[in-house]
Motif scaffolding. Structure first.
Motif, PDB file in Angstrom:
ATOM      1  N   THR A  32     -17.064 -15.081  13.263  1.00 20.15           N
ATOM      2  CA  THR A  32     -18.202 -15.314  12.366  1.00 20.15           C
ATOM      3  C   THR A  32     -19.029 -14.031  12.277  1.00 20.15           C
ATOM      4  N   GLY A  33     -19.993 -14.034  11.356  1.00 22.92           N
ATOM      5  CA  GLY A  33     -20.877 -12.886  11.213  1.00 22.92           C
ATOM      6  C   GLY A  33     -20.276 -11.801  10.335  1.00 22.92           C
ATOM      7  N   PRO A  34     -20.986 -10.678  10.200  1.00 23.53           N
ATOM      8  CA  PRO A  34     -20.566  -9.619   9.267  1.00 23.53           C
ATOM      9  C   PRO A  34     -19.259  -8.932   9.646  1.00 23.53           C
ATOM     10  N   TYR A  35     -18.790  -9.136  10.862  1.00 29.29           N
ATOM     11  CA  TYR A  35     -17.546  -8.493  11.296  1.00 29.29           C
ATOM     12  C   TYR A  35     -16.435  -9.511  11.542  1.00 29.29           C
ATOM     13  N   GLY A  36     -16.693 -10.752  11.157  1.00 26.73           N
ATOM     14  CA  GLY A  36     -15.738 -11.832  11.417  1.00 26.73           C
ATOM     15  C   GLY A  36     -14.391 -11.640  10.747  1.00 26.73           C
ATOM     16  N   ALA A  37     -14.369 -11.064   9.545  1.00 21.22           N
ATOM     17  CA  ALA A  37     -13.102 -10.873   8.831  1.00 21.22           C
ATOM     18  C   ALA A  37     -12.178  -9.939   9.598  1.00 21.22           C
ATOM     19  N   ASN A  38     -12.769  -9.003  10.331  1.00 25.50           N
ATOM     20  CA  ASN A  38     -11.971  -8.082  11.144  1.00 25.50           C
ATOM     21  C   ASN A  38     -11.627  -8.709  12.499  1.00 25.50           C
ATOM     22  N   GLY A  39     -12.643  -9.241  13.159  1.00 21.76           N
ATOM     23  CA  GLY A  39     -12.459  -9.773  14.505  1.00 21.76           C
ATOM     24  C   GLY A  39     -11.483 -10.920  14.576  1.00 21.76           C
ATOM     25  N   THR A  40     -11.446 -11.752  13.534  1.00 20.91           N
ATOM     26  CA  THR A  40     -10.601 -12.953  13.580  1.00 20.91           C
ATOM     27  C   THR A  40      -9.115 -12.595  13.597  1.00 20.91           C
ATOM     28  N   GLN A  41      -8.737 -11.513  12.899  1.00 20.85           N
ATOM     29  CA  GLN A  41      -7.327 -11.119  12.875  1.00 20.85           C
ATOM     30  C   GLN A  41      -6.892 -10.577  14.237  1.00 20.85           C
ATOM     31  N   TYR A  42      -7.752  -9.778  14.847  1.00 16.51           N
ATOM     32  CA  TYR A  42      -7.464  -9.227  16.175  1.00 16.51           C
ATOM     33  C   TYR A  42      -7.312 -10.365  17.182  1.00 16.51           C
ATOM     34  N   ALA A  43      -8.220 -11.325  17.138  1.00 18.17           N
ATOM     35  CA  ALA A  43      -8.179 -12.449  18.082  1.00 18.17           C
ATOM     36  C   ALA A  43      -6.894 -13.260  17.919  1.00 18.17           C
ATOM     37  N   ASP A  44      -6.429 -13.411  16.681  1.00 15.67           N
ATOM     38  CA  ASP A  44      -5.190 -14.152  16.438  1.00 15.67           C
ATOM     39  C   ASP A  44      -3.996 -13.467  17.089  1.00 15.67           C
ATOM     40  N   GLY A  45      -3.894 -12.144  16.903  1.00 15.21           N
ATOM     41  CA  GLY A  45      -2.776 -11.408  17.496  1.00 15.21           C
ATOM     42  C   GLY A  45      -2.792 -11.467  19.009  1.00 15.21           C
ATOM     43  N   PHE A  46      -4.002 -11.381  19.568  1.00 13.59           N
ATOM     44  CA  PHE A  46      -4.181 -11.453  21.020  1.00 13.59           C
ATOM     45  C   PHE A  46      -3.716 -12.807  21.545  1.00 13.59           C
ATOM     46  N   ASN A  47      -4.166 -13.886  20.908  1.00 16.47           N
ATOM     47  CA  ASN A  47      -3.773 -15.236  21.332  1.00 16.47           C
ATOM     48  C   ASN A  47      -2.274 -15.467  21.194  1.00 16.47           C
ATOM     49  N   ASP A  48      -1.719 -15.062  20.040  1.00 12.64           N
ATOM     50  CA  ASP A  48      -0.337 -15.424  19.723  1.00 12.64           C
ATOM     51  C   ASP A  48       0.676 -14.776  20.665  1.00 12.64           C
TER      52      ASP A  48
END
Length: 426
Positions: A32-48
């Motif tokens: 979420t927030g102004p950097y959410g579009a970037n952070g969410t992709q990184y978090a997905d790769g980390f989890n997967d």
């Protein structure tokens, strides 16, 4: 109300704490927030990647990996709250994807004896493991990136930057200011003029900076941006017809979300990177079989293969390899954070090992030790093809100028050691 919601969220994390027998790697994410579009992709790769290891291999050394997620919104205070809420779960290592959060966590992890892994971000001088015992930032840091960028500019200029003009547009934060000292020293060494142009976050307002660029006519523009600042800068560069092939961002300014909104005008833009991109790697066959098709992918796998997804996955790869090394050294799969630190310090990820993992030539060779927590610092350049809508790697991995960087790292880490009364241990 915000505080109440934060408390509820933290309470939920604690209630869902993993079994103590598991390997716990909290994911301090921001979706979420102004950097959410970037952070969410990184978090997905980390989890997967950790999901892949659990589903395909039964975990690491027979121990399942848990990645309890806590939303920081790229906010330093929330990041510290997430750390405090999850550290008691048996957490082995944190990767907060925020330089601001990293600076706050360094003294905390040092006191709590928990590993902090900050690949490509955070405090650059943490490369000196003799002072920063619990912090690792391989394969590359911001000063490495600045040096590799200048080496590329030298290559593009026939080996001579004397009399050239370079502008740096940077996120006006601890993160954005990181490369300035290095670039200043490199400008003295190579004879180019450096102009520093801060952009206040989140970065939608930067017309005055680009008017100055249009007026000054620099030969090259470097960018240390994040979030909406990146696409705004690329659009502004296009508006003044600055040649995209002379515009180079740091690795956090080189994702699809930065260039796609600008359309055809972003064609030719370049950025640093220390990892591969796209799905043309054997590991993705397993990712598809064990994670995506069974419906276990983070957010349904919508960002698989993107630049930031790939970088999040790469962070998980390095952590997983360090866990394996720690298990080997400790003689037990149920390691603790101190044993993981030992694993990081003994870690070697060779090109052959990357190929075994299914990621040939995905990243540089990583070799760490007690005093070197940052690896080789090598990075490469990628370029955006707006027609194909994909990044292409256009250089090999390049070593930074250690002659310039090593004294800077020594001076900064020694000042930290003196301030906090730390005796270098290696």
């Amino acid at each position: 109300m915000k505080l109440k919601l934060a408390t509820v969220a933290l309470g939920a994390i604690l209630a869902a704490a993993p079994a103590m027998a598991d390997l716990v790697v909290p994911n301090l994410s921001y979706r979420t927030g102004p950097y959410g579009a970037n952070g969410t992709q990184y978090a997905d790769g980390f989890n997967d990647y950790f999901t892949l290891l659990n589903e395909r291999d039964g975990g690491i050394g027979g121990e399942k990996i848990q990645t309890p997620e806590c939303e920081t919104a790229y906010n330093t205070e929330k990041g510290v709250e997430c750390y405090e809420a999850t550290k008691g779960s048996g957490a082995l290592v944190y990767n907060p994807l925020s330089t601001g959060i990293t600076y706050q966590l360094i003294p905390k992890v040092s006191a709590d004896k928990i590993v902090l892994y900050t690949p490509g971000y955070g405090r650059t001088s943490a490369k000196n493991g003799s002072v920063f015992e619990w912090v690792f930032n391989a394969p590359a840091n911001y000063w490495d990136g600045a040096s590799v960028a200048v080496k590329y500019l030298l290559d593009q200029s026939g080996g001579d930057l004397k009399g050239k003009k370079v502008a740096l547009v940077y996120h006006n934060s601890a993160y954005g200011k990181e490369p300035i000292r290095t670039l200043q020293d490199l400008s003295k060494k190579h004879g180019f003029t450096l102009t520093e142009l801060p952009i206040d976050p989140p970065g939608q307002e930067q017309k005055s900076q680009w008017l100055q660029i249009r007026r000054d006519k620099p030969d090259y523009v470097l960018m240390w941006g994040w979030g909406v600042m990146n696409q705004t800068a690329i659009q502004e560069a296009a508006n003044i017809r600055f040649p995209m092939e002379n515009f180079i961002g740091v690795w956090w300014s080189g994702s699809e979300v930065d260039v796609l909104p600008v359309g055809a005008a972003a064609h030719g833009y370049k950025s640093l990177t220390f990892n591969g991109v796209g799905t043309d790697y054997p590991v993705y066959a397993d990712m598809k079989k064990f994670v995506i098709e069974p419906g276990k992918a983070s957010q349904g796998g919508q960002f698989v293969g993107s630049a930031l997804y790939s970088r999040g996955m790469y962070a998980a790869v390095v952590i997983a390899e360090a866990i394996k090394k720690a298990q080997e050294l400790a003689g037990t799969p149920a390691i603790n954070a101190t044993q993981l630190r030992d694993g990081f310090e003994a870690l070697g990820i060779t090109p052959a090992r990357l190929t075994e993992i299914g990621l040939p030539d995905f990243g540089p060779e990583i070799k760490m030790s007690c005093d070197n927590h940052g690896g080789s610092g090598m990075a490469r350049i990628q370029q955006w093809d707006a027609n194909a809508k994909k990044w292409s790697l256009i250089t090999e991995f390049t070593e930074p100028d250690q002659e310039v960087l090593n004294p800077l790292i020594a001076a900064d880490s020694e000042a930290f050691a003196k301030e906090f009364n730390i005796t270098p241990r290696c």
